[in-house]
Design an enzyme around this catalytic site. Structure first.
Site, PDB file in Angstrom:
ATOM      1  N   ASP B 195      -7.063 -60.633  -6.943  1.00 53.71           N
ATOM      2  CA  ASP B 195      -7.816 -61.237  -8.061  1.00 53.71           C
ATOM      3  C   ASP B 195      -7.006 -62.307  -8.801  1.00 53.71           C
ATOM      4  O   ASP B 195      -7.507 -62.946  -9.717  1.00 53.71           O
ATOM      5  CB  ASP B 195      -8.221 -60.122  -9.056  1.00 53.71           C
ATOM      6  N   SER B 219     -13.734 -63.766 -14.123  1.00 49.07           N
ATOM      7  CA  SER B 219     -14.229 -63.096 -12.920  1.00 49.07           C
ATOM      8  C   SER B 219     -15.524 -62.365 -13.262  1.00 49.07           C
ATOM      9  O   SER B 219     -15.600 -61.690 -14.282  1.00 49.07           O
ATOM     10  CB  SER B 219     -13.205 -62.076 -12.412  1.00 49.07           C
ATOM     11  N   GLN B 269     -15.397 -63.186  -4.430  1.00 46.57           N
ATOM     12  CA  GLN B 269     -15.508 -63.115  -5.890  1.00 46.57           C
ATOM     13  C   GLN B 269     -16.358 -64.254  -6.410  1.00 46.57           C
ATOM     14  O   GLN B 269     -16.177 -65.407  -6.036  1.00 46.57           O
ATOM     15  CB  GLN B 269     -14.147 -63.210  -6.557  1.00 46.57           C
TER      16      GLN B 269
END
Lengths: 276, 276
Positions: B195, B219, B269
């Protein structure tokens, strides 16, 4: 399965049992298990019914946990996990016989503008130049193929050129008749059709299909990112590829483009592909 | 953030509060919000603690719903949605101050064999031939860069060649020190690092980064499919691309390869990329 676009719209129109609780009917089908795309589409409709009208779904993530029973309705429990100004989140749990069969989380956004880019559409023959899959399948006239055509009569499908080497598959798809103008109908129909063939692309390198007798196939998860507006009664190119298979699982990625080349959705699915 | 691999392992080692209920500590950090990779990795550890040892995670899907507060621990509630013979499903909800900040569903499989294929690794310089990002960043000596290096000191990163045109970014990554041999540690560390930079690739076409002052970045979701065994203390190539941005959101896809070219995970993502 629904034989016309109207029947498909009716299948995806749920009965409200109580606040956050919905029931989805079953279609006439000879399929042994509930079609995953139907559960996903019905769950999306259930979740969206609890979201303000000025928000639109931008993604959904879900897992198939048990095969669905085609002889009884499916109950959808929606949990309002978060209501935000810009984004809102819902979890939906589908159950039958008191047991969860499918779990979805979906996220909604109040429409806004921003940066814009996309991968280009691959060069393929137009729908007009492409071969109808129904015509191709009805020629040999095997019972299995005729049955397949009856099950999916609500949709039109055309091969988009010859398959390229590797794990890739491409076709054009839309509903056989016009759909009403509600955005949710088009989102739900895209969800329905996105599960139809996707995992099959992971079997292309092995010369097999999901109906091959020597392989057991089942969808494990299903994800859609909605990028841009579209209509599911206009041709969409479904470009599918499989970046990996291992451990009796295959990953498949799909991209849906309008005929004029706009990328409207990205789809991802991992499936069980188990040699028998 | 953890400054060594040992500190990172400690951060991802949760306290058990009760059956299915865990608590994760916060690291020392100057970051304003909890790092998404930390929440995802801690949630994966929480969920995995409730799963039999002979099953391994093969995928996780999750949504970030609220920014995390770095001044208090995070509580993880695990729900045993399904226990199956081949597959097992868990949902984990992370919360602070009584409100959910993050929701994950993860799926586990009893190890089995099957078909095997994967996309090839792109041709890039080896880690030995690649420039250390720390060395590159410390030269100009700006305060922001020094701070960045301190926050991510548990990891080593190297640029894997020059960026190609379009929305793409590639680097080598591993922990700065050796990790213990438990599989879950490596899975959690991969989740943590996956991430770190991913959504940034959606900003590459606009010459911006997540720290650019004229863009708000967050995110929205995070997905990992684990394909093959790996160690997070050995170099992994993180190949990132962005197939689409629209509606103030960008989609980023990542692939993690070992140095000898095995595809070990696919990451996806979607993030908010909102012009200010």
């Amino acid at each position: 399965m629904p034989a016309t676009a109207d029947e498909l719209v009716a299948l995806l129109d749920l009965e409200t049992i109580d606040l956050n609780l919905f029931r989805g009917q079953q279609p006439n089908t000879t399929m042994q298990r509930v079609f995953g795309g139907q559960v996903a589409a019905q769950a999306l409709v259930a979740a969206t019914r609890t979201v303000p009208d000025d928000m639109a779904v931008h993604s959904l993530h879900s897992y198939f946990m048990r095969p669905g029973d085609t002889s009884v309705p499916i109950v959808y429990d929606v949990e309002r996990v978060r209501d935000g100004r810009s984004f809102t989140t819902r979890r939906a749990l589908a159950r039958q016989h008191g047991r969860p069969i499918y779990a979805m989380t979906a996220s909604y956004q109040r429409v806004e503008e921003g940066f814009d880019h996309q991968d280009p559409m691959p060069e393929v023959p137009s729908p007009a130049e492409s071969t109808d899959i129904a015509a191709a399948l009805s020629k040999p006239g095997s019972e299995h193929r005729q049955e397949w055509l009856r099950e999916w009569a609500a949709l039109e499908l055309r091969h988009a050129g010859n398959p390229t080497p590797g794990a890739r598959s491409r076709y054009w798809v839309k509903t056989a008749q016009e759909l009403p103008d509600q955005r949710l109908v088009h989102e739900a129909v895209l969800t329905y059709l996105s599960d139809m063939t996707l995992i099959g692309v992971a079997l292309v390198p092995y010369g097999r299909t999901p109906s091959s007798p020597d392989v057991q196939v089942a969808s494990l998860d299903h994800t859609i990112w909605f990028h841009r507006p579209f209509r599911a009664d206009e041709w969409l190119l479904y470009d599918q590829s499989s970046p990996s298979a291992s451990g009796a699982r295959g990953l498949a990625l799909g991209r849906l483009f309008t005929e004029d080349g706009r990328l409207v959705a990205t789809v991802a699915q991992e499936g069980l592909i188990r040699p028998r």
